[in-house]
Design an enzyme around this catalytic site. Structure first.
Site, PDB file in Angstrom:
ATOM      1  N   GLY A  72       0.845  -1.143  -0.010  1.00  0.00           N
ATOM      2  CA  GLY A  72       0.014  -0.134   0.099  1.00  0.00           C
ATOM      3  C   GLY A  72       0.815   1.175   0.110  1.00  0.00           C
ATOM      4  O   GLY A  72       0.392   2.176   0.723  1.00  0.00           O
ATOM      5  N   CYS A 130      -2.334   3.594  -9.527  1.00  0.00           N
ATOM      6  CA  CYS A 130      -2.738   4.083  -8.052  1.00  0.00           C
ATOM      7  C   CYS A 130      -4.421   4.244  -8.559  1.00  0.00           C
ATOM      8  O   CYS A 130      -4.682   4.665  -9.360  1.00  0.00           O
ATOM      9  CB  CYS A 130      -2.214   5.107  -7.463  1.00  0.00           C
ATOM     10  SG  CYS A 130      -0.365   4.979  -7.249  1.00  0.00           S
ATOM     11  N   LYS A 165       4.918   4.139 -15.568  1.00  0.00           N
ATOM     12  CA  LYS A 165       4.939   2.589 -15.299  1.00  0.00           C
ATOM     13  C   LYS A 165       3.614   2.309 -15.538  1.00  0.00           C
ATOM     14  O   LYS A 165       2.562   2.611 -14.958  1.00  0.00           O
ATOM     15  CB  LYS A 165       5.406   2.249 -13.896  1.00  0.00           C
ATOM     16  CG  LYS A 165       5.518   0.843 -13.461  1.00  0.00           C
ATOM     17  CD  LYS A 165       6.168   0.559 -12.130  1.00  0.00           C
ATOM     18  CE  LYS A 165       6.496  -0.791 -11.854  1.00  0.00           C
ATOM     19  NZ  LYS A 165       7.056  -0.985 -10.515  1.00  0.00           N
ATOM     20  N   ILE A 191       6.104  -4.624 -16.595  1.00  0.00           N
ATOM     21  CA  ILE A 191       4.712  -4.389 -16.270  1.00  0.00           C
ATOM     22  C   ILE A 191       4.798  -4.064 -14.663  1.00  0.00           C
ATOM     23  O   ILE A 191       5.900  -4.598 -13.974  1.00  0.00           O
ATOM     24  CB  ILE A 191       3.899  -5.537 -16.562  1.00  0.00           C
ATOM     25  CG1 ILE A 191       4.563  -6.744 -15.769  1.00  0.00           C
ATOM     26  CG2 ILE A 191       3.671  -5.758 -17.942  1.00  0.00           C
ATOM     27  CD1 ILE A 191       3.554  -8.157 -15.770  1.00  0.00           C
TER      28      ILE A 191
END
Length: 303
Positions: A72, A130, A165, A191
């Protein structure tokens, strides 16, 4: 010996071997195992504008040929990074790259703007996987519009090498890659982790605190390799490949598929010196095959 140098945007790398964010700390944690100056670059752990405590434990689980995590993005925020971490890493003789994350476009831009002020940070890696809190929690990186909106705004605040990314949890990664390129990305890295799950059959509960997490390690390599090959053919900017790389052979596959550089992630947990072994293994292979430069094999897959 073969020349190993490659370029990503404005950034020159001594060799194509980099570390993946979240698996190498700030680099300092591995200094006893790896001469950091022999790596092409180090991508430090994810940094957000505000401090984040991460998800509750348990947040890691071993799987067949890989691992799941839902850490997280635990970090102390960009101010802490600039004041405390940056002075400790700014003189490391390699490219120190900051992985930037956020839950809103403004937070991404503000974090990138702060990193832009740091002289010895030549690039950022924008983690667009995110959740977008203003759009019901859907990740920015799973739609062309979402990905483009983040890159567009960050580009206004960041004038050095911008690596984006990409998430593999999409239907067509090439369309998202092209959207990021059109908004000013200097490079694309891929990835990120695949979404996965593991279950404790005695407790009948997920092994992770938030039920699902990101799958990484050798299990994801075939998927990563396929996506790198697809994206490298779809865009003109350099591609950085990652996903299950744990040997020089793995790395060379990604280079042949079109990656200009590679990142090593989960393998660092098994062998803290694996990056150096991969770097030396690439050099040995190139010498054995009469290659003058690593660029001789980039994108040479016959398919």
């Amino acid at each position: 010996m073969a020349q190993l140098g490659v370029s990503i945007g404005q950034m020159s790398l001594k060799n194509p071997v980099m570390t993946a964010s979240g698996t190498f700390g700030y680099g300092l944690e591995y200094a006893d195992f790896v001469p950091l100056n022999r790596l092409g670059g180090i991508v430090v752990k994810g940094t957000t504008f505000e401090p984040r405590s991460g998800n509750p434990y348990p947040r890691m689980a071993e799987t067949a040929s890989g691992m799941l995590n839902c850490v997280g993005l635990q970090n102390k925020g960009v101010d802490y990074f600039c004041k405390t971490i940056y002075p400790m890493i700014e003189n490391i003789d390699t490219n120190m790259i900051v992985n930037v994350s956020g839950s809103t476009i403004d937070a991404y831009a503000a974090c990138a703007g702060r990193i832009n002020e740091l002289e010895n940070i030549p690039a950022i890696e924008l983690n667009i996987s995110c959740p977008n809190v203003k759009e019901g929690g859907m990740s920015f990186g799973v739609t062309c519009q979402g990905a483009a909106s983040v890159v567009r705004e960050v580009r206004k605040h960041y004038d050095k090498t911008l690596i984006v990314k990409l998430s593999p949890n999409v239907t067509d990664i090439t369309e998202i890659a092209k959207a990021c390129e059109a908004e000013g990305a200097d490079s694309l890295s891929l990835i990120n982790t695949l979404m996965g799950m593991a279950i404790d059959i005695e407790k009948r509960k997920p092994l992770l605190s938030i039920n699902t997490g990101g799958l990484s390690g050798p299990a994801v390599k075939p998927v990563a390799l396929r996506m790198v090959w697809q994206v490298a053919r779809a865009v003109k900017v350099p591609v950085i490949g990652m996903g299950g790389i744990s040997s020089a052979t793995d790395a060379i596959e990604f280079l042949m598929a079109g990656a200009t550089a590679i990142q090593v992630g989960t393998a660092n947990f098994l062998d803290p010196s694996v990056t150096l072994k991969i770097r030396d293994g690439i050099e040995d292979w190139l010498d054995q095959h009469g290659c003058a430069s690593v660029t001789d094999i980039i994108g040479t897959l016959e398919a």
